[in-house]
Structures are given as C-alpha cells and as structure tokens.
Design a protein around this motif. Structure first.
Motif, short mmCIF file in Angstrom:
data_model
loop_
_atom_site.label_atom_id
_atom_site.label_comp_id
_atom_site.label_asym_id
_atom_site.label_seq_id
_atom_site.Cartn_x
_atom_site.Cartn_y
_atom_site.Cartn_z
N THR A 102 -14.27 -8.61 -22.25
CA THR A 102 -13.91 -7.23 -21.93
C THR A 102 -12.41 -7.07 -22.17
O THR A 102 -11.68 -8.06 -22.30
CB THR A 102 -14.23 -6.93 -20.46
OG1 THR A 102 -13.40 -7.75 -19.64
CG2 THR A 102 -15.69 -7.18 -20.15
N PRO A 103 -11.92 -5.83 -22.22
CA PRO A 103 -10.47 -5.65 -22.38
C PRO A 103 -9.65 -6.32 -21.28
O PRO A 103 -8.57 -6.85 -21.54
CB PRO A 103 -10.31 -4.14 -22.35
CG PRO A 103 -11.61 -3.62 -22.88
CD PRO A 103 -12.65 -4.57 -22.34
N ALA A 104 -10.18 -6.34 -20.06
CA ALA A 104 -9.46 -6.99 -18.97
C ALA A 104 -9.39 -8.51 -19.17
O ALA A 104 -8.35 -9.13 -18.93
CB ALA A 104 -10.13 -6.68 -17.63
N ALA A 127 -6.90 -9.20 -21.93
CA ALA A 127 -5.53 -9.04 -21.45
C ALA A 127 -5.09 -10.26 -20.64
O ALA A 127 -3.96 -10.73 -20.77
CB ALA A 127 -5.42 -7.78 -20.61
N ALA A 128 -5.98 -10.79 -19.81
CA ALA A 128 -5.65 -11.97 -19.01
C ALA A 128 -5.43 -13.19 -19.89
O ALA A 128 -4.51 -13.98 -19.64
CB ALA A 128 -6.76 -12.24 -17.99
N ILE A 129 -6.25 -13.35 -20.93
CA ILE A 129 -6.09 -14.47 -21.86
C ILE A 129 -4.76 -14.36 -22.59
O ILE A 129 -4.00 -15.32 -22.68
CB ILE A 129 -7.27 -14.52 -22.85
CG1 ILE A 129 -8.57 -14.87 -22.11
CG2 ILE A 129 -7.00 -15.52 -23.97
CD1 ILE A 129 -9.83 -14.60 -22.92
N GLU A 130 -4.47 -13.16 -23.11
CA GLU A 130 -3.22 -12.96 -23.83
C GLU A 130 -2.01 -13.15 -22.92
O GLU A 130 -0.99 -13.70 -23.35
CB GLU A 130 -3.19 -11.56 -24.45
CG GLU A 130 -4.16 -11.41 -25.60
CD GLU A 130 -4.19 -10.00 -26.17
OE1 GLU A 130 -3.42 -9.14 -25.70
OE2 GLU A 130 -4.99 -9.76 -27.08
N ASN A 131 -2.12 -12.74 -21.66
CA ASN A 131 -1.02 -12.91 -20.72
C ASN A 131 -0.77 -14.39 -20.45
O ASN A 131 0.38 -14.84 -20.42
CB ASN A 131 -1.32 -12.18 -19.41
CG ASN A 131 -0.16 -12.25 -18.45
OD1 ASN A 131 0.98 -12.13 -18.86
ND2 ASN A 131 -0.46 -12.45 -17.18
N LEU A 176 -11.03 -18.27 -21.66
CA LEU A 176 -11.78 -18.21 -22.91
C LEU A 176 -13.19 -18.77 -22.73
O LEU A 176 -14.16 -18.22 -23.24
CB LEU A 176 -11.05 -18.97 -24.01
CG LEU A 176 -9.88 -18.26 -24.66
CD1 LEU A 176 -9.08 -19.23 -25.52
CD2 LEU A 176 -10.37 -17.10 -25.50
N LYS A 177 -13.29 -19.86 -22.00
CA LYS A 177 -14.60 -20.47 -21.75
C LYS A 177 -15.48 -19.51 -20.95
O LYS A 177 -16.66 -19.33 -21.26
CB LYS A 177 -14.44 -21.79 -21.01
CG LYS A 177 -15.73 -22.51 -20.78
CD LYS A 177 -15.51 -23.84 -20.08
CE LYS A 177 -16.82 -24.53 -19.80
NZ LYS A 177 -16.63 -25.79 -19.07
N GLN A 178 -14.92 -18.89 -19.93
CA GLN A 178 -15.68 -17.94 -19.13
C GLN A 178 -16.12 -16.74 -19.96
O GLN A 178 -17.24 -16.25 -19.82
CB GLN A 178 -14.86 -17.47 -17.93
CG GLN A 178 -14.66 -18.54 -16.88
CD GLN A 178 -13.67 -18.09 -15.81
OE1 GLN A 178 -13.07 -17.02 -15.90
NE2 GLN A 178 -13.49 -18.93 -14.81
N ALA A 179 -15.25 -16.26 -20.84
CA ALA A 179 -15.56 -15.10 -21.67
C ALA A 179 -16.66 -15.42 -22.67
O ALA A 179 -17.50 -14.58 -22.97
CB ALA A 179 -14.32 -14.62 -22.40
N SER A 180 -16.68 -16.64 -23.17
CA SER A 180 -17.66 -16.99 -24.19
C SER A 180 -18.99 -17.44 -23.61
O SER A 180 -19.98 -17.50 -24.33
CB SER A 180 -17.11 -18.09 -25.09
OG SER A 180 -16.96 -19.29 -24.37
#
Length: 86
Positions: free
Chosen positions: A25-27, A30-34, A67-71
């Motif tokens: 998600t965008p959130a 944003a957290a990954i990029e931060n 990243l692991k959680q997102a994937s």
C-alpha cells in the motif's frame, strides 16, 4: 566467423508483463522508503563510524522486514514459504 545456434525458448509465445504488480500500500511503501532513507542518512554522517553503521544496519533491517511483510500477501503458497524459507 561465429556460428550462432538459436534454441527455442521454453517460454516462447508467452506475454511479457510491462509493469510489476503492486506489492504494498502507499503507507507501506512510504515506511520502506523512510527506513532506507534513514539508513542512507546514517551512512553519510561523519564522525562515529561504528555507531552510524550500527544505526544504518538497524534501519536497513527494518526496511527488509517491511518488504517481507508487504510481499507476503502476494507470495504463492508453497512448501518453501510455509516452512519459513524463501
């Protein structure tokens, strides 16, 4: 002169995907990029190199966890994934 032998591809005729599917998600993005941005910030700081490397490593590990959680939502159910190995 070089002879080139063309072999048929096992994936010949399959469509090529032009864009990768969204894995977060965008959130989450944003957290990954931060986290990655903070890791770069600490690496670029002069001074106490040991503390800065430690802080950058912590932020990088956080980004990897995110990243692991997102994937995980898009991961295929397989023995490797259910056993904790990727």
């Amino acid at each position: 002169m070089t002879k080139v032998i063309h072999l048929p591809s096992p994936r010949a005729g399959t469509p090529v995907h032009t864009s990768a599917p969204a894995i977060s998600t965008p959130a989450q993005q944003a957290a990954i990029e931060n986290a990655l941005s903070m890791a770069l910030y600490f690496i670029r700081q002069p001074g106490d190199a040991v503390a800065n490397v430690w802080a950058a490593t912590a932020r990088t590990n956080r980004a990897l966890t995110l990243l692991k959680q997102a994937s995980q939502g898009n991961a295929l159910a397989s023995t490797a994934n259910t056993m904790g190995r990727v």
